[in-house]
Design an enzyme around this catalytic site. Structure first.
Site, mmCIF file in Angstrom:
data_model
loop_
_atom_site.group_PDB
_atom_site.id
_atom_site.type_symbol
_atom_site.label_atom_id
_atom_site.label_comp_id
_atom_site.label_asym_id
_atom_site.label_seq_id
_atom_site.Cartn_x
_atom_site.Cartn_y
_atom_site.Cartn_z
ATOM 1 N N GLY A 1 12.523 20.164 -13.299
ATOM 2 C CA GLY A 1 11.338 20.272 -12.454
ATOM 3 C C GLY A 1 11.657 19.727 -11.071
ATOM 4 N N GLY B 1 13.725 16.368 -11.068
ATOM 5 C CA GLY B 1 15.076 16.630 -11.566
ATOM 6 C C GLY B 1 15.954 17.277 -10.511
ATOM 7 C CG HIS C 1 14.288 35.632 18.819
ATOM 8 N ND1 HIS C 1 14.752 36.018 17.576
ATOM 9 C CD2 HIS C 1 15.340 35.743 19.676
ATOM 10 C CE1 HIS C 1 16.028 36.377 17.680
ATOM 11 N NE2 HIS C 1 16.415 36.213 18.951
ATOM 12 C CD GLU D 1 13.141 22.858 -18.104
ATOM 13 O OE1 GLU D 1 13.061 21.945 -17.271
ATOM 14 O OE2 GLU D 1 12.204 23.164 -18.872
ATOM 15 C CG LEU E 1 -1.990 -1.144 1.164
ATOM 16 C CD1 LEU E 1 -2.700 -1.292 2.508
ATOM 17 C CD2 LEU E 1 -3.015 -0.880 0.049
ATOM 18 N N GLY E 2 0.260 2.411 -0.232
ATOM 19 C CA GLY E 2 1.027 3.663 -0.179
ATOM 20 C C GLY E 2 1.313 4.272 -1.541
ATOM 21 C CB VAL F 1 17.307 15.355 -24.671
ATOM 22 C CG1 VAL F 1 17.936 14.006 -24.955
ATOM 23 C CG2 VAL F 1 18.019 16.052 -23.524
#
Ligand code: FAD
Ligand code: NAD
Length: 469
Positions: free
Chosen positions: A185, A188, A448, A206, A40-41, A240
């Site tokens: 993306g 990548g 903080h 890209e 599952l998953g 490519v």
């Protein structure tokens, strides 16, 4: 005749399907979930979000030990990569989580049917069982949650050894000397970061003239600069056109996207990461007349019902962001709507996070989108260099950018490059869900020192009153 009767049969056990099954069971529906991959998953737990984050964490520790420990006064000698151990840790994390879903199914009395499902007719799911044989389930409602698969690139055939999809890139048994990633993306940049940190020479090719299309352009540019400093090479505006496998690696042919001289690029391993496409093979949707758009995504209405009554769809196989948390939201709302509730998913506020280091995170509109829509907006920015926690930790790259309506101060978008960007974005998503303003964030007390103080300061900067810059 069907042998088992259900209120709901879910096909696909990913974050869309398993979450829908659990919510439906909670609401009193007798539910089964059919899953063919043996665990599952879905993509997320088995070959996506979780294994990639496990390797990102391990590789980051390696890069820290080799490059950054010394500045903290920690000397490391004899540092060595044990890739097999790193991979087996990743596999253990995955197994623990996928087994956890099985436990949740038992707890919620959901039948987990192991096999590949198809829909021979409305109200019926036929399962080719993993252990052999077939079973037919009868269902008042059927929910398709079959997810997505890697989009192939013509001329660059994957073999999951030399030319890989993300699945192969998550399971390399040897550190490649060089890796070319096609597509700047999310996959990548995440997988490129993993292998670059471990020592591979990584080049990202890209098609467009920018990385991370869809995310805020300024944040994208800064991300490219920061990842470039870490050692990733980028070849933008390049396509490519072919790949040749050889004994000593792959030779790619590249061309400028706008046309021009062809060049060759060699790599030990090539990762194709140009996007994902819906996976609906073998379900029999065409025969049933289920409408799909021209990119193969199943079309649904506000109740997640397809064009065929009684058949529903959610997650990566319907239009929208292909993200695990979006699939989960779909799953919850689909089940609740089946039970007559009126819940909905706000697709305008689905956060996106890239788990590089620093992380990249965004929600709402980008500056480009606001410009295009002619919205009068203001910008507040705060760099992590001026955040005391970031300085103490030593993670000062990045910036928080808050975009708010100039007239009403309503927050329209928040974009972050920085440490833990994905986590600190959550408060912005919540504020935006409530229709909040930059001033609402600016007047909220933040602990903080914390990275989140950068969000507060960026919101204050939108009003020209940041304190620490
Ligand atoms: P899936 O998770 O794809 O699940 C569909 C399941 O259906 C699969 O298990 C499949 O075996 C099963 N199935 C298909 N057809 C049948 C059938 N006929 N019968 C039975 N079973 C069938 N998203 C994030 O939000 N954060 C991340 O960090 C992130 N990282 C990612 C990293 C990688 C490398 C990849 C590839 C993806 C990542 N994603 C991430 C995207 C995320 O994995 C998907 O958006 C999400 O898994 C979609 O969920 P889903 O349930 O729609 O489909
Ligand atoms: P993506 O859509 O994020 O990026 C694909 C990239 O490839 C784009 O930049 C695109 O311009 C480029 N491209 C397309 N065709 C090309 C070509 N022929 N040559 C060169 N470049 C080309 O897709 P992805 O990275 O493959 O990821 C797929 C999906 O998985 C995404 O929808 C993403 O949401 C999901 N995912 C999410 C996470 C996360 O949330 N952290 C991580 C991994 C994957």
């Amino acid at each position: 005749m069907s042998d088992k009767q259900y209120d709901l049969v879910v096909i696909g056990g990913g974050p869309g399907g398993y979450v829908a099954a659990i919510r439906a069971a909670q609401l009193g529906m007798k539910t089964a979930c059919v899953e063919g991959r043996g665990a599952l998953g879905g993509t997320c737990l088995n070959v996506g979000c979780i294994p990639s984050k496990a390797l990102l964490q391990s590789s980051e520790k390696f890069a820290d030990a080799s490059k950054h420990f010394a500045e903290h006064g920690i000397q490391v000698e004899g540092l060595k990569l044990d890739l097999a151990a790193m991979m087996s840790r990743k596999d253990k994390v995955v197994k623990g989580l996928t087994d956890g879903i099985e436990f949740l199914f038992k707890k919620n009395k959901i039948d987990y049917v192991k096999g590949w499902g198809s829909i021979p007719a409305v109200g019926s799911v036929k399962v080719k069982l993993d252990d052999g044989g077939e079973e037919t389930l009868s269902a008042k409602k059927i929910l398709i949650a079959t997810g997505s698969e890697s989009t192939p690139l013509p001329g660059v055939a994957t073999d999951e050894k030399q030319i890989v999809t993300s699945t192969g890139a998550l399971a390399l048994d040897k550190l490649p000397g060089s890796l070319v990633v096609i597509g700047a993306g999310v996959i990548g940049l995440e997988m490129g970061s993993v292998w670059s940190r471990l020592g591979a020479e990584v080049t990202v090719v890209e098609f467009l003239d920018r990385i991370l299309p869809g995310m805020d352009g300024e944040i994208g540019k800064q991300t490219q600069r920061v990842l470039g400093k870490q050692g990733l090479n980028f070849k933008l505006g390049t396509k490519v056109t072919g790949a040749k496998n050889g004994k000593d690696g792959v030779t790619l042919t590249l061309e400028p996207a706008k046309g021009g001289d062809v060049e060759e690029l060699k790599a030990d391993v090539v990762l194709v990461a140009i996007g994902r496409r819906p996976f609906t093979e073998g379900l029999g949707l065409k025969e049933l007349g289920v409408a799909m758009n021209n990119r193969g995504f199943i079309e649904v209405d506000g109740n997640f019902q397809t064009s065929v009554e009684g058949i529903y769809a959610i997650g990566d196989c319907i239009p929208g962001p292909m993200l695990a948390h979006k699939a989960e939201e779909d799953g919850v709302v689909a089940a609740e709507r089946m039970a007559g509730q009126k819940s909905h998913v706000d697709y305008n506020l689905v956060p996106g996070v890239v788990y590089t280091w620093p992380e990249v995170a965004g929600v709402g509109k980008t500056e480009e989108q606001l410009k295009e829509a002619g919205v009068d907006y203001k910008v507040g920015k705060f760099p992590f260099m001026a955040n005391s926690r970031a300085r103490a930790v030593g993670d000062t790259d990045g910036v928080v950018k808050v975009l708010a309506d100039k007239r009403t101060d309503k927050v329209l978008g928040v974009h972050i490059l920085g440490p833990l960007a994905g986590d600190i974005l959550a408060e912005c998503v919540a504020v935006m869900e409530f229709g909040g303003t930059a001033e609402d964030i600016a007047r909220t007390c933040h602990s903080h020192p914390s990275m989140g103080e950068s969000v507060k300061e960026a919101a204050m900067a939108a009003d020209g009153r940041a304190i620490h810059i």
